[in-house]
Design a protein around this motif. Structure first.
Motif, PDB file in Angstrom:
ATOM      1  N   THR A 177      41.252  36.981  35.411  1.00  0.00           N
ATOM      2  CA  THR A 177      42.157  35.962  34.881  1.00  0.00           C
ATOM      3  C   THR A 177      42.506  34.940  35.949  1.00  0.00           C
ATOM      4  OG1 THR A 177      43.111  37.555  33.323  1.00  0.00           O
ATOM      5  CG2 THR A 177      44.385  35.567  33.776  1.00  0.00           C
ATOM      6  N   VAL A 178      42.797  35.416  37.158  1.00  0.00           N
ATOM      7  CA  VAL A 178      43.095  34.518  38.269  1.00  0.00           C
ATOM      8  C   VAL A 178      41.888  33.628  38.574  1.00  0.00           C
ATOM      9  CG1 VAL A 178      43.556  34.420  40.754  1.00  0.00           C
ATOM     10  CG2 VAL A 178      44.858  35.986  39.309  1.00  0.00           C
ATOM     11  N   GLU A 179      40.720  34.219  38.620  1.00  0.00           N
ATOM     12  CA  GLU A 179      39.512  33.452  38.914  1.00  0.00           C
ATOM     13  C   GLU A 179      39.277  32.376  37.852  1.00  0.00           C
ATOM     14  OE1 GLU A 179      37.941  33.508  41.602  1.00  0.00           O
ATOM     15  OE2 GLU A 179      37.593  35.519  42.408  1.00  0.00           O
ATOM     16  N   THR A 180      39.445  32.735  36.592  1.00  0.00           N
ATOM     17  CA  THR A 180      39.247  31.780  35.497  1.00  0.00           C
ATOM     18  C   THR A 180      40.220  30.616  35.606  1.00  0.00           C
ATOM     19  OG1 THR A 180      38.431  33.488  33.987  1.00  0.00           O
ATOM     20  CG2 THR A 180      39.293  31.483  32.988  1.00  0.00           C
ATOM     21  N   ALA A 181      41.474  30.916  35.887  1.00  0.00           N
ATOM     22  CA  ALA A 181      42.493  29.867  35.985  1.00  0.00           C
ATOM     23  C   ALA A 181      42.188  28.918  37.146  1.00  0.00           C
ATOM     24  CB  ALA A 181      43.872  30.496  36.168  1.00  0.00           C
ATOM     25  N   PHE A 182      41.776  29.453  38.278  1.00  0.00           N
ATOM     26  CA  PHE A 182      41.477  28.582  39.418  1.00  0.00           C
ATOM     27  C   PHE A 182      40.177  27.812  39.218  1.00  0.00           C
ATOM     28  CE2 PHE A 182      44.806  30.885  41.679  1.00  0.00           C
ATOM     29  CZ  PHE A 182      45.381  29.839  42.403  1.00  0.00           C
ATOM     30  N   ASP A 183      39.224  28.400  38.513  1.00  0.00           N
ATOM     31  CA  ASP A 183      38.013  27.647  38.175  1.00  0.00           C
ATOM     32  C   ASP A 183      38.375  26.427  37.336  1.00  0.00           C
ATOM     33  OD1 ASP A 183      36.271  29.279  39.544  1.00  0.00           O
ATOM     34  OD2 ASP A 183      35.668  30.450  37.791  1.00  0.00           O
ATOM     35  N   LEU A 184      39.316  26.618  36.418  1.00  0.00           N
ATOM     36  CA  LEU A 184      39.761  25.512  35.575  1.00  0.00           C
ATOM     37  C   LEU A 184      40.430  24.428  36.424  1.00  0.00           C
ATOM     38  CD1 LEU A 184      40.150  24.365  32.732  1.00  0.00           C
ATOM     39  CD2 LEU A 184      42.276  25.663  32.573  1.00  0.00           C
ATOM     40  N   LEU A 185      41.260  24.838  37.374  1.00  0.00           N
ATOM     41  CA  LEU A 185      41.918  23.869  38.252  1.00  0.00           C
ATOM     42  C   LEU A 185      40.908  23.109  39.110  1.00  0.00           C
ATOM     43  CD1 LEU A 185      45.046  25.858  39.503  1.00  0.00           C
ATOM     44  CD2 LEU A 185      45.026  23.862  38.013  1.00  0.00           C
ATOM     45  N   LEU A 186      39.883  23.803  39.557  1.00  0.00           N
ATOM     46  CA  LEU A 186      38.894  23.181  40.430  1.00  0.00           C
ATOM     47  C   LEU A 186      37.919  22.278  39.686  1.00  0.00           C
ATOM     48  CD1 LEU A 186      38.005  26.068  42.898  1.00  0.00           C
ATOM     49  CD2 LEU A 186      38.776  23.787  43.548  1.00  0.00           C
ATOM     50  N   HIS A 187      37.490  22.730  38.529  1.00  0.00           N
ATOM     51  CA  HIS A 187      36.377  22.047  37.861  1.00  0.00           C
ATOM     52  C   HIS A 187      36.758  21.349  36.562  1.00  0.00           C
ATOM     53  CE1 HIS A 187      34.023  24.060  40.850  1.00  0.00           C
ATOM     54  NE2 HIS A 187      34.353  25.253  40.391  1.00  0.00           N
ATOM     55  N   GLY A 188      37.930  21.639  36.014  1.00  0.00           N
ATOM     56  CA  GLY A 188      38.359  20.963  34.798  1.00  0.00           C
ATOM     57  C   GLY A 188      37.902  21.650  33.528  1.00  0.00           C
ATOM     58  N   TRP A 189      38.504  21.238  32.429  1.00  0.00           N
ATOM     59  CA  TRP A 189      38.233  21.868  31.139  1.00  0.00           C
ATOM     60  C   TRP A 189      36.804  21.630  30.657  1.00  0.00           C
ATOM     61  CZ3 TRP A 189      39.562  25.526  28.066  1.00  0.00           C
ATOM     62  CH2 TRP A 189      39.149  25.517  26.731  1.00  0.00           C
ATOM     63  N   ARG A 190      36.288  20.438  30.845  1.00  0.00           N
ATOM     64  CA  ARG A 190      34.952  20.143  30.323  1.00  0.00           C
ATOM     65  C   ARG A 190      33.901  21.040  30.967  1.00  0.00           C
ATOM     66  NH1 ARG A 190      34.089  13.655  29.354  1.00  0.00           N
ATOM     67  NH2 ARG A 190      35.784  13.385  27.850  1.00  0.00           N
ATOM     68  N   ALA A 191      34.029  21.294  32.258  1.00  0.00           N
ATOM     69  CA  ALA A 191      33.052  22.143  32.943  1.00  0.00           C
ATOM     70  C   ALA A 191      33.103  23.564  32.403  1.00  0.00           C
ATOM     71  CB  ALA A 191      33.326  22.158  34.446  1.00  0.00           C
TER      72      ALA A 191
END
Length: 207
Positions: A177-191
């Protein structure tokens, strides 16, 4: 004449006393509820005077959030003391994985969350504490990036990051869950969502 305690020993003793008080408080609050336990009850369980208790904690509510200052300091350090070349978001990801995931898997986490959620005074204290952490983190991020102290992007990032611990509640895999949330912060929703979903969201936003 015996030697005076060194500062290190004094600090360790002080920290041990503080931890004993916090542990006693949490045990009593989980057993009987926050409102049914007095400060005197906590002091007696920890085998200290109420004067000593208040020397470590300014209020009854603070007994529940005994790591408040530690959390604030750690958030600032995660950003300020990150290795050279490591971005702010990645530094906060590393901090979250190291510090927040173990808390999410603590067997007392569900009971603690219920205690805070069911107690108005603790909910209010928790919300004020959250805002203080957000202010600290936002200011540190802005300073590190050379932006204005009230930069809205830094404030938004700080608040998003501080929502992540709540997202881990009840999840089977808090680390994922933490990894997913930070991936979203880094790469954005579209990615994360894919081109089709991203285009649909953009079209819906345009009306």
């Amino acid at each position: 004449m015996p030697d005076s305690p060194t500062p290190g020993r004094r600090e360790r003793k002080k920290a041990a006393t503080r931890q004993a008080i916090a542990d006693a408080a949490l045990e009593l609050f989980l057993e009987h509820g926050f409102e049914r336990v007095s400060v005197r009850d906590v002091a007696e369980r920890a085998d200290v005077s109420t004067t000593t208790l208040f020397a470590h904690f300014p209020s009854k509510e603070a007994l529940v959030f005994d790591r408040e200052q530690e959390v604030d300091t750690a958030l600032a350090a995660a950003v300020r003391e990150r290795p050279e070349g490591l971005g702010v978001v990645e530094a906060l990801r590393a901090h979250a994985l190291e510090s927040w995931v173990p808390i999410a898997t603590d067997p007392r986490r569900a009971d603690f969350t219920a205690l805070v959620g069911d107690t108005p005074a603790l909910r209010e204290y928790s919300e004020r504490m959250w805002m203080r952490h957000a202010g600290t983190l936002s200011a540190v991020i802005a300073a590190e990036l050379g932006r204005e102290a009230d930069d809205p992007g830094c404030a938004a990032l700080a608040r998003f990051v501080l929502e992540i611990p709540a997202l881990t509640t009840g999840r089977q895999d808090p680390r994922a869950t933490v990894e997913t949330a930070f991936d979203l912060l880094l790469h954005g929703w579209r990615a994360q969502a894919g081109p089709a979903d991203g285009s649909a969201c953009a079209q819906a936003a345009r009306g």
